[in-house]
Structures are given as C-alpha cells and as structure tokens.
Design an enzyme around this catalytic site. Structure first.
Site, PDB file in Angstrom:
ATOM      1  N   LEU A 101       0.944  -1.364   0.046  1.00 35.46           N
ATOM      2  CA  LEU A 101       0.031  -0.025   0.185  1.00 35.46           C
ATOM      3  C   LEU A 101       0.819   1.357   0.055  1.00 35.46           C
ATOM      4  O   LEU A 101       1.842   1.268   0.605  1.00 35.46           O
ATOM      5  CB  LEU A 101      -1.037   0.034   1.285  1.00 35.46           C
ATOM      6  CG  LEU A 101      -2.178  -1.044   1.327  1.00 35.46           C
ATOM      7  CD1 LEU A 101      -2.424  -0.899   2.724  1.00 35.46           C
ATOM      8  CD2 LEU A 101      -3.174  -0.846   0.436  1.00 35.46           C
ATOM      9  N   ASP A 102       0.390   2.371  -0.606  1.00 37.48           N
ATOM     10  CA  ASP A 102       1.344   3.346  -0.847  1.00 37.48           C
ATOM     11  C   ASP A 102       1.226   4.117   0.617  1.00 37.48           C
ATOM     12  O   ASP A 102       0.438   3.935   1.596  1.00 37.48           O
ATOM     13  CB  ASP A 102       0.874   4.478  -1.742  1.00 37.48           C
ATOM     14  CG  ASP A 102      -0.396   5.041  -1.653  1.00 37.48           C
ATOM     15  OD1 ASP A 102      -0.859   5.227  -0.573  1.00 37.48           O
ATOM     16  OD2 ASP A 102      -1.275   5.082  -2.699  1.00 37.48           O
ATOM     17  N   ARG A 103       2.089   5.186   1.019  1.00 31.25           N
ATOM     18  CA  ARG A 103       2.239   5.733   2.307  1.00 31.25           C
ATOM     19  C   ARG A 103       1.027   6.411   2.907  1.00 31.25           C
ATOM     20  O   ARG A 103       0.882   6.168   3.901  1.00 31.25           O
ATOM     21  CB  ARG A 103       3.288   6.813   2.396  1.00 31.25           C
ATOM     22  CG  ARG A 103       3.804   7.232   3.695  1.00 31.25           C
ATOM     23  CD  ARG A 103       5.302   7.812   3.696  1.00 31.25           C
ATOM     24  NE  ARG A 103       5.343   8.953   2.783  1.00 31.25           N
ATOM     25  CZ  ARG A 103       5.194  10.119   3.146  1.00 31.25           C
ATOM     26  NH1 ARG A 103       5.202  10.479   4.704  1.00 31.25           N
ATOM     27  NH2 ARG A 103       5.463  11.230   2.410  1.00 31.25           N
TER      28      ARG A 103
END
Length: 247
Positions: A101-103
């Site tokens: 998952l992105d930040r």
C-alpha cells in the site's frame, strides 16, 4: 529440495544409500514416514532418519497488519518509518510484504516468510479479489460503476484493467473490488473518470478480512483457515493475536 538430496547432503551418505533408507521406511518428514525419494521438502518441514534429526523445520510466519497512514510498505527506508517498525525486531529480517500500500493508504497488509504462499496470494492469474473503502474529492458520477466494470485503459502498461465492481456508499464514498494489484490501480481508475481519491483503506484480500477490532498499527498471526484460503495446499499453522504462526 528433494528428500534424497537432503539426506545425502546432510547425513554424509551417498545418494544410493539415501534412497535405500527412504525406501525402507526409516525416514520421516514432519513426523510421517515418507518412501518417496523425489519428494520436495520445503524449509518449513523437518526430516528425521531413525532417531537422528537431519533437517529442522523453520517456523513459517503469516501475519496481518492494520497499516496506519504515514508508513512505507518497505523493509527499510532512511527517511520515513516503515511497516516493519510496527513488528517485533526478532522477526522483521525474515519477513517480506505480500501486496503493498502507498504511504498515505491504510488497512490490511500481509507479511510472511513463505515466498511460495505469498506469490499465490499476489499472482495476477489467481485473481483473488482485493476490496477497498474509498473516499473521493468529488461526488462519484453514476457512470463510474459501469466504466469500472468495462475496464479502464492504462496507457503506460498498454492494457485494460480486469472488470472491477463499485458499490456506492455515499456521494463521495464507495467500496471497490479489483482482481489485480497494479501500481496505484484504484487511484488511477478514479483519475481516469475525472475524480480523485482522498483516502484508500484496504479491507480484504481474497478470504482474509481485516478485523474491525484490530487497531491501526496492530498485528496478529493469520488463523489456519485464513492461510489455507490461499490455494497452495501446504500450510497448517496456528496463531493468536500478537504471537507467531508456525508450521
């Protein structure tokens, strides 16, 4: 590695002697007699000849984490905190992330040291559904669900996404189910229909669902049925919240 090779490598005998020991029923794999010299033995399985341990089984870890915003899906980063920092130090080095998952995104993450299992979890051909709760900057247009079902053209990859479903929950809220895991896929799909994702939370991968009572930043071992829901046909594990799952 084949069972006969393990015996000849670790027990100091020839391959012929190893085959004879296996055929005579002296060899056990995970406690069960095995007479198949060509059997593939994973690093999570133990091998015993008579009373002598030839190969010890390594513990297999299958964990879920409720990722908070602000953490990178990475094993290490010099600037930002990573999801590994939310786990006990003694197990971090052996784990990898299955489905990033992105930040800014939150929700379900899977971490394991079983590479074969994680490949099945993320393999595009398996098409395990991935479910996300999404909020958008602008109201979701009525045609969005149909566009997602038809597939969205991604020019960079030169492909059309697999059919996805959108369940609208409010003017700017929806639950989206995709069958792939392409780079920023959900965000790019909304961008393609003239909208922008403001929050993205993963709720489920296949049959593995993030529990409502697992707090952001908390983790637990997967239950046996969760591990076995990924079609590998191998792992048997037991785990409780905050403890390692092992074979």
């Amino acid at each position: 590695m084949k069972l006969s090779r393990i015996l000849s490598n670790q027990n100091g005998v020839s391959r012929q002697q190893a085959n004879r020991a296996i055929a005579s029923g002296l060899v056990r794999v995970d406690g069960e007699v095995c007479t198949n010299a060509a059997r593939e033995v994973s690093r999570f399985q133990g091998v015993v000849v008579g009373d002598k341990v030839i190969k010890r089984a390594l513990p297999a870890h299958y964990l879920m984490l409720n990722k908070p915003a602000g953490y990178l899906s990475a094993t290490w980063d010099p600037v930002h905190p990573t999801v590994m920092e939310l786990l006990p130090p003694e197990i971090r080095a052996d784990l990898h992330i299955a489905g990033r998952l992105d930040r800014a995104s939150t929700g379900l993450m899977i971490l394991t040291n079983d590479g074969l299992w994680s490949r099945r979890l993320t393999e595009p051909e398996i098409k395990l559904p991935k479910v996300y709760r999404v909020s958008t900057l602008r109201p979701i247009e009525p045609h969005t669900a149909q566009r997602f079902e038809e597939g969205i053209w991604f020019a960079y990859e030169g492909l059309t996404t697999s059919p996805a479903t959108l369940e609208q929950l409010g003017p700017t809220d929806a639950r989206v189910t995709i069958l792939e895991g392409r780079y920023h896929q959900v965000k790019r799909m909304f961008h393609a229909v003239g909208n922008q994702v403001t929050s993205l939370h993963r709720e489920r991968i296949g049959e593995i669902t993030l529990p409502r009572d697992l707090a952001p930043g908390a983790w637990r071992s997967l239950e046996p049925d969760e591990v076995q829901s990924v079609p590998t046909g191998r792992a048997t594990v037991f785990g409780k919240a905050g403890r390692l799952a092992v074979t």
